[in-house]
Design a protein around this motif. Structure first.
Motif, PDB file in Angstrom:
ATOM      1  N   ARG A   1       1.313  -5.934  -5.935  1.00  0.00           N
ATOM      2  CA  ARG A   1       2.584  -5.611  -5.283  1.00  0.00           C
ATOM      3  C   ARG A   1       2.783  -6.458  -4.027  1.00  0.00           C
ATOM      4  NH1 ARG A   1       7.621  -5.000  -5.277  1.00  0.00           N
ATOM      5  NH2 ARG A   1       8.449  -3.501  -3.800  1.00  0.00           N
TER       6      ARG A   1
ATOM      7  N   ALA B   1      -3.639  -3.012  -7.849  1.00  0.00           N
ATOM      8  CA  ALA B   1      -2.214  -2.668  -7.843  1.00  0.00           C
ATOM      9  C   ALA B   1      -1.585  -3.003  -6.494  1.00  0.00           C
ATOM     10  CB  ALA B   1      -2.030  -1.191  -8.171  1.00  0.00           C
ATOM     11  N   VAL B   2      -2.295  -2.732  -5.406  1.00  0.00           N
ATOM     12  CA  VAL B   2      -1.782  -3.055  -4.070  1.00  0.00           C
ATOM     13  C   VAL B   2      -1.648  -4.561  -3.904  1.00  0.00           C
ATOM     14  CG1 VAL B   2      -2.348  -3.014  -1.594  1.00  0.00           C
ATOM     15  CG2 VAL B   2      -2.616  -0.948  -2.968  1.00  0.00           C
TER      16      VAL B   2
ATOM     17  N   THR C   1       2.505   1.571  -3.445  1.00  0.00           N
ATOM     18  CA  THR C   1       1.558   1.963  -4.491  1.00  0.00           C
ATOM     19  C   THR C   1       1.180   3.435  -4.383  1.00  0.00           C
ATOM     20  OG1 THR C   1       0.683  -0.288  -4.521  1.00  0.00           O
ATOM     21  CG2 THR C   1      -0.681   1.414  -5.528  1.00  0.00           C
TER      22      THR C   1
ATOM     23  N   SER D   1       0.830  -1.204   0.000  1.00  0.00           N
ATOM     24  CA  SER D   1       0.000   0.000   0.000  1.00  0.00           C
ATOM     25  C   SER D   1       0.861   1.249   0.000  1.00  0.00           C
ATOM     26  CB  SER D   1      -0.924   0.007   1.222  1.00  0.00           C
ATOM     27  OG  SER D   1      -1.788  -1.097   1.196  1.00  0.00           O
TER      28      SER D   1
END
Length: 179
Positions: A166, A162-163, A85, A82
């Motif tokens: 990753r 996206a979090v 991102t 988090s």
């Protein structure tokens, strides 16, 4: 007169005998504060009990590590992912125990007439697909004022994805390094 006096003494005698019986069944054993803490949920270092809650010392009830971050209240992979991102935005507040990241307003360089703000919540201590919730806010400049504009749900979903991507990368790299 004697009968009324005897009737008044019955409740007093009954209360005294119950008190004495209670002391006899208790055994007179006293516990120190340390013994009481060992017998309660405190022995695992948890403020809210042994089944979850905020663990102060980074250990679960079986003595193992919760996460690799040692003592934070949320999944460490989701937390780091988090922050990675959202690193392009100014962070206003970050709470690793509650799993909340609040950004300040960010104005993209290519569109100075609009700005964005993100509230990110980590919902779980495990790396799960539903472990992250994102709220995105957008404002547009009209004259000298900023006006709220609706943001499509796909924007929040893209940030959540996206979090999670990753976080999976971080977990895979840690597992590879441990081998």
């Amino acid at each position: 007169m004697r009968r009324s006096t005897a009737l008044r003494l019955v409740p007093v005698l009954l209360a005294a005998s119950v008190s004495i019986a209670g002391c006899a069944s208790w055994g007179g054993k006293t516990e120190t504060v340390e013994e009481q803490m060992k017998n309660k949920d405190y022995k695992f270092g948890s403020l809210l009990g042994t089944d979850g809650g905020l663990n102060l010392f980074g250990k679960n009830k079986r003595g193992g590590d919760q996460d690799s971050a040692g003592g934070i209240g949320v999944n460490s992979f989701l937390w780091r992912a988090s922050l990675d991102t959202l690193s392009f935005m100014p962070i206003a507040s970050a709470d690793p125990f509650g799993g909340v990241i609040l950004t300040d307003w960010y104005t993209p360089p290519d569109s100075p007439g609009e700005r964005f703000k993100v509230n990110l919540y980590i919902m779980d201590r495990q790396l799960r697909a539903d472990g992250v919730r994102v709220s995105v806010f957008k404002q547009q400049r009209t004259g000298n004022d900023w006006r709220d504009i609706n943001v499509g749900p796909e924007t929040a979903s893209q940030l959540e994805d996206a979090v999670l991507t990753r976080a999976r990368q971080l977990r895979v790299s840690q597992n590879a390094a441990a081998r």
